[in-house]
Each structure stands twice: as C-alpha cells, then as structure tokens.
Motif scaffolding. Structure first.
Motif, PDB file in Angstrom:
ATOM      1  N   LEU A 294      17.603  -3.777  12.620  1.00 58.57           N
ATOM      2  CA  LEU A 294      16.528  -4.737  12.128  1.00 58.57           C
ATOM      3  C   LEU A 294      16.900  -6.125  12.955  1.00 58.57           C
ATOM      4  O   LEU A 294      18.395  -6.182  13.231  1.00 58.57           O
TER       5      LEU A 294
ATOM      6  N   MET B 167      11.672 -13.095  10.848  1.00 63.06           N
ATOM      7  CA  MET B 167      11.172 -11.496  10.907  1.00 63.06           C
ATOM      8  C   MET B 167      10.295 -11.201  12.364  1.00 63.06           C
ATOM      9  O   MET B 167       9.255 -10.868  12.304  1.00 63.06           O
TER      10      MET B 167
ATOM     11  N   GLY C  75      -7.880 -14.360  10.401  1.00 63.22           N
ATOM     12  CA  GLY C  75      -8.571 -13.610   9.484  1.00 63.22           C
ATOM     13  C   GLY C  75      -7.858 -12.392   8.952  1.00 63.22           C
ATOM     14  O   GLY C  75      -6.865 -11.760   9.895  1.00 63.22           O
ATOM     15  N   PRO C  76      -8.414 -11.622   8.242  1.00 59.31           N
ATOM     16  CA  PRO C  76      -7.554 -10.320   7.807  1.00 59.31           C
ATOM     17  C   PRO C  76      -8.050  -9.318   8.510  1.00 59.31           C
ATOM     18  O   PRO C  76      -9.276  -9.114   9.010  1.00 59.31           O
TER      19      PRO C  76
ATOM     20  N   GLU D  83      -4.129 -12.835  12.665  1.00 56.08           N
ATOM     21  CA  GLU D  83      -3.320 -13.572  11.752  1.00 56.08           C
ATOM     22  C   GLU D  83      -3.906 -14.237  10.863  1.00 56.08           C
ATOM     23  O   GLU D  83      -4.807 -14.876  11.179  1.00 56.08           O
TER      24      GLU D  83
ATOM     25  N   PRO E  13      11.494  -3.154   6.545  1.00 55.84           N
ATOM     26  CA  PRO E  13      11.562  -2.761   5.135  1.00 55.84           C
ATOM     27  C   PRO E  13      11.255  -1.257   4.863  1.00 55.84           C
ATOM     28  O   PRO E  13      11.144  -0.648   3.720  1.00 55.84           O
TER      29      PRO E  13
ATOM     30  N   GLY F  62      -0.776  -8.910  12.950  1.00 53.03           N
ATOM     31  CA  GLY F  62       0.281  -9.588  12.183  1.00 53.03           C
ATOM     32  C   GLY F  62       1.140 -10.356  13.537  1.00 53.03           C
ATOM     33  O   GLY F  62       2.118 -10.128  13.919  1.00 53.03           O
TER      34      GLY F  62
ATOM     35  N   HIS G  89       2.430  -5.999  10.771  1.00 53.52           N
ATOM     36  CA  HIS G  89       1.799  -6.890   9.459  1.00 53.52           C
ATOM     37  C   HIS G  89       2.361  -6.260   8.213  1.00 53.52           C
ATOM     38  O   HIS G  89       3.669  -5.546   8.070  1.00 53.52           O
TER      39      HIS G  89
HETATM   40  C1  662 Z   1      -4.882  -8.185   4.190  1.00 52.05           C
HETATM   41  C2  662 Z   1      -3.601  -7.932   4.743  1.00 52.05           C
HETATM   42  C3  662 Z   1      -3.779  -7.218   5.794  1.00 52.05           C
HETATM   43  N1  662 Z   1      -4.290  -7.749   7.030  1.00 52.05           N
HETATM   44  C4  662 Z   1      -3.420  -8.713   7.716  1.00 52.05           C
HETATM   45  N2  662 Z   1      -4.449  -9.421   8.590  1.00 52.05           N
HETATM   46  C5  662 Z   1      -3.940 -10.435   9.444  1.00 52.05           C
HETATM   47  N3  662 Z   1      -2.712 -10.852   9.318  1.00 52.05           N
HETATM   48  C6  662 Z   1      -1.910 -10.327   8.312  1.00 52.05           C
HETATM   49  C7  662 Z   1      -2.298  -9.226   7.378  1.00 52.05           C
HETATM   50  N4  662 Z   1      -1.164  -8.844   6.795  1.00 52.05           N
HETATM   51  C8  662 Z   1      -0.367  -9.528   6.607  1.00 52.05           C
HETATM   52  N5  662 Z   1      -0.474 -10.449   8.022  1.00 52.05           N
HETATM   53  C9  662 Z   1       0.270 -11.353   8.506  1.00 52.05           C
HETATM   54  O1  662 Z   1       1.403 -10.622   9.372  1.00 52.05           O
HETATM   55  C10 662 Z   1       2.762 -11.325   9.152  1.00 52.05           C
HETATM   56  C11 662 Z   1       3.191 -10.374   8.158  1.00 52.05           C
HETATM   57  C12 662 Z   1       4.393  -9.452   8.701  1.00 52.05           C
HETATM   58  C13 662 Z   1       4.993  -8.858   7.419  1.00 52.05           C
HETATM   59  N6  662 Z   1       6.354  -8.540   7.988  1.00 52.05           N
HETATM   60  C14 662 Z   1       7.316  -7.977   7.433  1.00 52.05           C
HETATM   61  O2  662 Z   1       7.059  -8.006   5.990  1.00 52.05           O
HETATM   62  C15 662 Z   1       8.638  -7.717   7.784  1.00 52.05           C
HETATM   63  C16 662 Z   1       9.816  -7.925   6.809  1.00 52.05           C
HETATM   64  C17 662 Z   1      11.051  -7.629   7.527  1.00 52.05           C
HETATM   65  C18 662 Z   1      12.390  -7.872   6.610  1.00 52.05           C
HETATM   66  C19 662 Z   1      13.332  -7.027   6.878  1.00 52.05           C
HETATM   67  C20 662 Z   1      14.354  -6.923   5.663  1.00 52.05           C
HETATM   68  C21 662 Z   1      14.443  -8.084   4.943  1.00 52.05           C
HETATM   69  F1  662 Z   1      15.629  -8.123   4.005  1.00 52.05           F
HETATM   70  C22 662 Z   1      13.261  -8.850   4.723  1.00 52.05           C
HETATM   71  C23 662 Z   1      12.288  -8.803   5.513  1.00 52.05           C
HETATM   72  C24 662 Z   1      11.208  -7.498   9.051  1.00 52.05           C
HETATM   73  C25 662 Z   1      10.161  -7.340   9.965  1.00 52.05           C
HETATM   74  O3  662 Z   1      10.388  -7.201  11.150  1.00 52.05           O
HETATM   75  C26 662 Z   1       8.701  -7.481   9.094  1.00 52.05           C
HETATM   76  O4  662 Z   1       7.822  -7.495  10.215  1.00 52.05           O
HETATM   77  C27 662 Z   1       2.402 -12.739   8.467  1.00 52.05           C
HETATM   78  C28 662 Z   1       3.539 -13.219   7.852  1.00 52.05           C
HETATM   79  C29 662 Z   1       1.222 -12.272   7.857  1.00 52.05           C
HETATM   80  O5  662 Z   1       0.349 -13.628   7.584  1.00 52.05           O
END
Ligand code: 662
Ligand code: MG
Length: 214
Positions: free
Chosen positions: A198, A40, A117-118, A90, A174, A66, A142
C-alpha cells in the motif's frame, strides 16, 4: 476555512517541483505523502509496476477511472508516445480542479483529457465524444465496488479489444474481491497479480493486470 489535503498537495508541488518536469512532480508528491501527510496515490512502489506495464503496452489510447489529484495521471501521461492520449475520469469537481493544476504543472495537459463526471455516465459516451474506437490500456483506481460494473460497461460499449490491458489498483487493500473473482473466473481475461505494498506503507497491496481476450 482551511485548505484541503489535495490543495496542500498542490502547494507542495508548486513549492518543490520544477514546472514542466513530470519526474519532479511525482517526487514532490511522493515526498509530501510519505513524510507530511498520507494520501491515496498509487505511490512510488506500485508506481514502478504501473510504469513497467505501461512501457510494455505502450498504449495509443488509455483510460483512467478515478483521477483524484492526478498523481497516476502524470505517471501514465509522462510515458505515452507522441500522439497518444489519456482520458481520465473524476466526478468530484474539487479533486478535478487540483488534478488539472498538477497535470498542467507537469506540462502534460496536451496528452491528457480530464473529464468531470461519473464513469457510469461517461463510458457510454467515449466513442461519440472523444472518437475512441477502443482503449489499449485502462487503469482502475476509483471506488473499489465500481471496478466490476465499469469493466462490464466497457465490454458492453465495445471499448475493449483483443489484448486490451486492464490494471487495477488496491486489489488487496482496501481490496476489490468481487473484481478479482470476476476477472479470474472469466474466460475472457488472462489475469496476473503483482504483489506490492500500500502506498507509503509496509501493508501488503497489489495490482491485478488482466488482458481482455475478446
Ligand atoms: C459513481 C461512482 C463511480 N464512478 C466514479 N466516476 C468518477 N470518479 C470517481 C468514481 N468513483 C470514485 N471516483 C473518484 O475516484 C477517486 C476515488 C478513489 C478511491 N480510492 C480509494 O478508496 C483508495 C483507498 C486507499 C486506502 C487504503 C487503506 C486505507 F487505510 C485507506 C485508504 C488506497 C487507495 O490506493 C485507493 O485508491 C476520487 C476520490 C473519487 O472522487
Ligand atoms: Mg488506489
């Protein structure tokens, strides 16, 4: 125990990219995720839109929510002018560890501060910890249900200024429906949708660019 997808992505970078060459790191990840295993990352197609918005904004201070493996971190940092800074957040330590190595392999570690961290805890500390007055550019990539709360938090912490550009990934797939509603219905933002696909697929997705009006 086997390797993880991010670890395999890092191996592909170390094998196929040239140390200190961000373009080759980006190409190595895109090749791996298109032909070996999907991941992703914002990817090459939406990445071109990210590049063009960045070139237009030319931010001195940028924030990414993220990091994941650092693909968009490298895309952003490679376009920053000398002296400009990118802070990327992250909260998963395993992803952060891979991202640090990919950012370093690209030779961009001096332009990037990866904070583990969050976002909810770190955003209120940006001023005191990193001496940030406000951000010129924010890339949201994120958890999609965190785009609205974190945007509101950035506003409340006075980290957005008149003209700050927010760029949000995945507003179609998504999807981030609450975020689209929030920025489109707010008198404090001027928004524009950039239609794309995507990453590494033919499925529609896009980026929403929102300028904070103060
Ligand atoms: C306390 C939490 C908030 N605070 C936070 N603070 C710090 N870090 C955070 C916080 N919340 C999350 N993260 C980090 O960021 C990342 C997370 C990223 C998330 N991205 C998706 O879910 C996505 C899905 C698809 C997708 C499309 C089609 C599909 F079929 C499948 C998947 C495509 C895309 O381009 C996508 O970016 C990482 C994995 C995660 O550890
Ligand atoms: Mg994304």
């Amino acid at each position: 125990t086997g390797s993880t997808r991010p670890q395999r992505m890092l191996k592909a970078v170390q094998k196929n990219a040239t140390k200190g060459d961000p373009e080759s790191v980006i190409s190595a990840i895109d090749y791996y995720c298109r032909h070996k295993e999907w991941a992703m990352n914002v990817g090459d197609e939406k990445g071109l839109i990210l590049d063009s918005v960045l070139t237009e904004v030319n931010p001195s201070t940028a924030l990414e929510l993220g990091t994941y493996c650092g693909y968009s971190t490298v895309r952003i940092a490679r376009l920053l002018s000398p002296g400009s800074k990118l802070i990327t957040v992250e909260f998963n330590p395993d992803f952060a560890a891979v991202a640090r190595q990919i950012i370093a392999y690209a030779g961009l570690q001096d332009k990037v501060t990866l904070v583990e961290g969050p976002s909810g805890d770190l955003i209120p500390k940006m001023k005191e910890r990193f001496g940030i007055k406000s951000f010129d550019f924010v890339f949201l990539d994120h958890w999609k249900d965190r785009y609205v709360p974190d945007t509101k938090l950035l506003e409340d912490c006075g980290l957005l200024r008149k003209g700050t550009v927010l760029l949000a990934d995945n507003v179609i797939c998504p999807g981030a429906p609450e975020y689209l509603k929030y920025v489109k219905n707010s008198a404090h933002y001027e928004s524009q949708y950039y239609k794309s696909n995507l990453e590494y697929t033919k499925v529609e997705d896009g980026l929403e660019k929102s300028v904070f009006l103060g």
